[in-house]
Design a protein around this motif. Structure first.
Motif, PDB file in Angstrom:
ATOM      1  N   GLU A 167      33.142  -4.139  22.572  1.00 24.12           N
ATOM      2  CA  GLU A 167      32.695  -5.236  22.683  1.00 24.12           C
ATOM      3  C   GLU A 167      31.995  -4.546  21.478  1.00 24.12           C
ATOM      4  OE1 GLU A 167      30.901  -7.770  25.528  1.00 24.12           O
ATOM      5  OE2 GLU A 167      33.088  -8.265  26.265  1.00 24.12           O
ATOM      6  N   THR A 168      30.911  -5.485  20.493  1.00 20.18           N
ATOM      7  CA  THR A 168      30.116  -4.582  19.566  1.00 20.18           C
ATOM      8  C   THR A 168      28.609  -5.214  20.398  1.00 20.18           C
ATOM      9  OG1 THR A 168      31.197  -4.526  17.821  1.00 20.18           O
ATOM     10  CG2 THR A 168      29.024  -4.339  17.210  1.00 20.18           C
ATOM     11  N   VAL A 169      27.768  -3.982  19.955  1.00 19.27           N
ATOM     12  CA  VAL A 169      26.323  -4.556  20.272  1.00 19.27           C
ATOM     13  C   VAL A 169      25.228  -4.246  19.624  1.00 19.27           C
ATOM     14  CG1 VAL A 169      24.137  -5.091  22.184  1.00 19.27           C
ATOM     15  CG2 VAL A 169      26.361  -4.129  22.877  1.00 19.27           C
ATOM     16  N   PRO A 174      15.430   2.200  15.998  1.00 20.68           N
ATOM     17  CA  PRO A 174      16.729   2.738  15.057  1.00 20.68           C
ATOM     18  C   PRO A 174      17.404   3.240  15.949  1.00 20.68           C
ATOM     19  CG  PRO A 174      13.737   2.679  15.646  1.00 20.68           C
ATOM     20  CD  PRO A 174      14.419   2.292  15.616  1.00 20.68           C
ATOM     21  N   GLU A 175      18.690   3.590  15.239  1.00 21.80           N
ATOM     22  CA  GLU A 175      19.510   4.818  15.984  1.00 21.80           C
ATOM     23  C   GLU A 175      19.003   5.774  16.344  1.00 21.80           C
ATOM     24  OE1 GLU A 175      23.835   6.331  14.721  1.00 21.80           O
ATOM     25  OE2 GLU A 175      21.982   7.227  13.514  1.00 21.80           O
ATOM     26  N   SER A 176      17.947   6.773  16.066  1.00 24.12           N
ATOM     27  CA  SER A 176      17.385   8.239  16.488  1.00 24.12           C
ATOM     28  C   SER A 176      16.669   7.572  18.112  1.00 24.12           C
ATOM     29  CB  SER A 176      16.316   8.547  15.753  1.00 24.12           C
ATOM     30  OG  SER A 176      15.282   7.671  15.444  1.00 24.12           O
ATOM     31  N   PRO A 197      24.558   3.156  11.904  1.00 25.12           N
ATOM     32  CA  PRO A 197      23.858   2.766  11.312  1.00 25.12           C
ATOM     33  C   PRO A 197      23.999   1.778   9.975  1.00 25.12           C
ATOM     34  CG  PRO A 197      23.444   4.459  10.712  1.00 25.12           C
ATOM     35  CD  PRO A 197      24.751   4.303  11.952  1.00 25.12           C
ATOM     36  N   GLY A 198      23.050   0.225   9.648  1.00 18.11           N
ATOM     37  CA  GLY A 198      22.604  -0.010   8.626  1.00 18.11           C
ATOM     38  C   GLY A 198      21.308  -0.654   8.480  1.00 18.11           C
ATOM     39  N   GLU A 199      21.447  -2.055   8.357  1.00 15.12           N
ATOM     40  CA  GLU A 199      20.422  -2.643   8.123  1.00 15.12           C
ATOM     41  C   GLU A 199      20.648  -3.224   9.729  1.00 15.12           C
ATOM     42  OE1 GLU A 199      21.211  -6.305   6.392  1.00 15.12           O
ATOM     43  OE2 GLU A 199      20.935  -5.118   4.508  1.00 15.12           O
ATOM     44  N   SER A 200      20.901  -2.843  10.213  1.00 13.37           N
ATOM     45  CA  SER A 200      21.134  -2.683  12.102  1.00 13.37           C
ATOM     46  C   SER A 200      22.082  -1.788  12.111  1.00 13.37           C
ATOM     47  CB  SER A 200      21.068  -4.152  13.067  1.00 13.37           C
ATOM     48  OG  SER A 200      20.267  -5.285  12.581  1.00 13.37           O
ATOM     49  N   VAL A 201      21.550  -1.277  13.417  1.00 13.42           N
ATOM     50  CA  VAL A 201      22.939  -0.209  14.095  1.00 13.42           C
ATOM     51  C   VAL A 201      23.288  -1.404  14.823  1.00 13.42           C
ATOM     52  CG1 VAL A 201      23.129   1.482  15.889  1.00 13.42           C
ATOM     53  CG2 VAL A 201      21.268   1.012  14.911  1.00 13.42           C
TER      54      VAL A 201
END
Length: 227
Positions: A167-169, A174-176, A197-201
């Motif tokens: 599953e993907t959330v 930000p990832e940090s 990460p990208g425009e969203s994580v």
């Protein structure tokens, strides 16, 4: 079951062709519960193909090789696979019979079209001309995507394993800022966690237990901003 995928082609290494075959094969193998542990691209050179196939045969349950199949000067994949297994190339009568049934006379075929490693099981090319082959634990498929996909369907049952659920959330955080919560997720549930990460994580949660994946993803969704 673990598998290595080898894609062959100078055009792939030069960036002239996008390697969609590797992505497609990985996706379909993983769907069948197979672990893909290597994806390697090699040039149209017999010795490179032979070296990589020989190395991967010793490490993995199967090796899938795609590209460089046919009778032209740069189609040397069958040569490389034959060398890896210590076999000679020879004209395969079954492959020739298939081609004749598809409307190709032997006199019209380019020399080498039906040459396969000795003892190989031929794979019929339902979409194109050049046959594929199975030699022990090595599966050789064409590089043309439609031909490769059609031929893979004929060998797909040979690849199986324990199904993996995912599953993907997706979160705008930000990832940090997510590190502590991701660590808690791993500690609380027996799952693998990926963060992209990208425009969203994108956070992926994976396990062989479907219920555990659902519980872990639900737990995470209540603790992060979602989009």
């Amino acid at each position: 079951m673990n598998v290595a995928v080898v894609t062959v082609g100078d055009e792939l290494l030069a960036g002239q062709t996008t390697n969609t075959n590797a992505t497609w094969l990985c996706e379909h193998l993983v769907e069948r519960g197979v672990d893909v542990e290597r994806v390697t691209t090699v040039p149209d050179r017999t010795q490179d193909i032979a070296r990589v196939v020989n190395e991967y045969r010793a490490e993995y349950d199967a090796v899938i090789v795609t590209g460089g199949v046919g009778p032209t000067h740069d189609d040397v994949t069958m040569d490389g696979v034959a060398a890896a297994l210590g076999r000679e190339l020879e004209e395969h009568e079954t492959a020739l019979a298939w081609l004749e049934a598809d409307g190709y006379s032997r006199s019209d075929l380019t020399d080498g079209t039906a040459d396969l490693p000795a003892g190989a099981r031929p794979l019929h090319n339902e979409v194109g001309v050049a046959p594929g082959a199975v030699i022990e634990d090595v599966y050789v498929l064409p590089g043309v995507p439609a031909e490769m996909r059609g031929m893979f369907a004929s060998i797909e049952p040979a690849f199986s394993g324990t199904a993996t659920y995912r599953e993907t959330v997706t979160t705008p955080e930000p990832e940090s800022a997510l590190l502590e919560r991701l660590e808690q997720l791993r500690e609380r549930f027996d799952v693998s966690v990926g963060s992209y990460p990208g425009e969203s994580v994108r956070i992926t949660v994976e396990s062989t237990d479907e219920e555990t994946v659902a519980e872990a993803a639900d737990w995470l969704r209540t603790r992060v901003e979602t989009v």
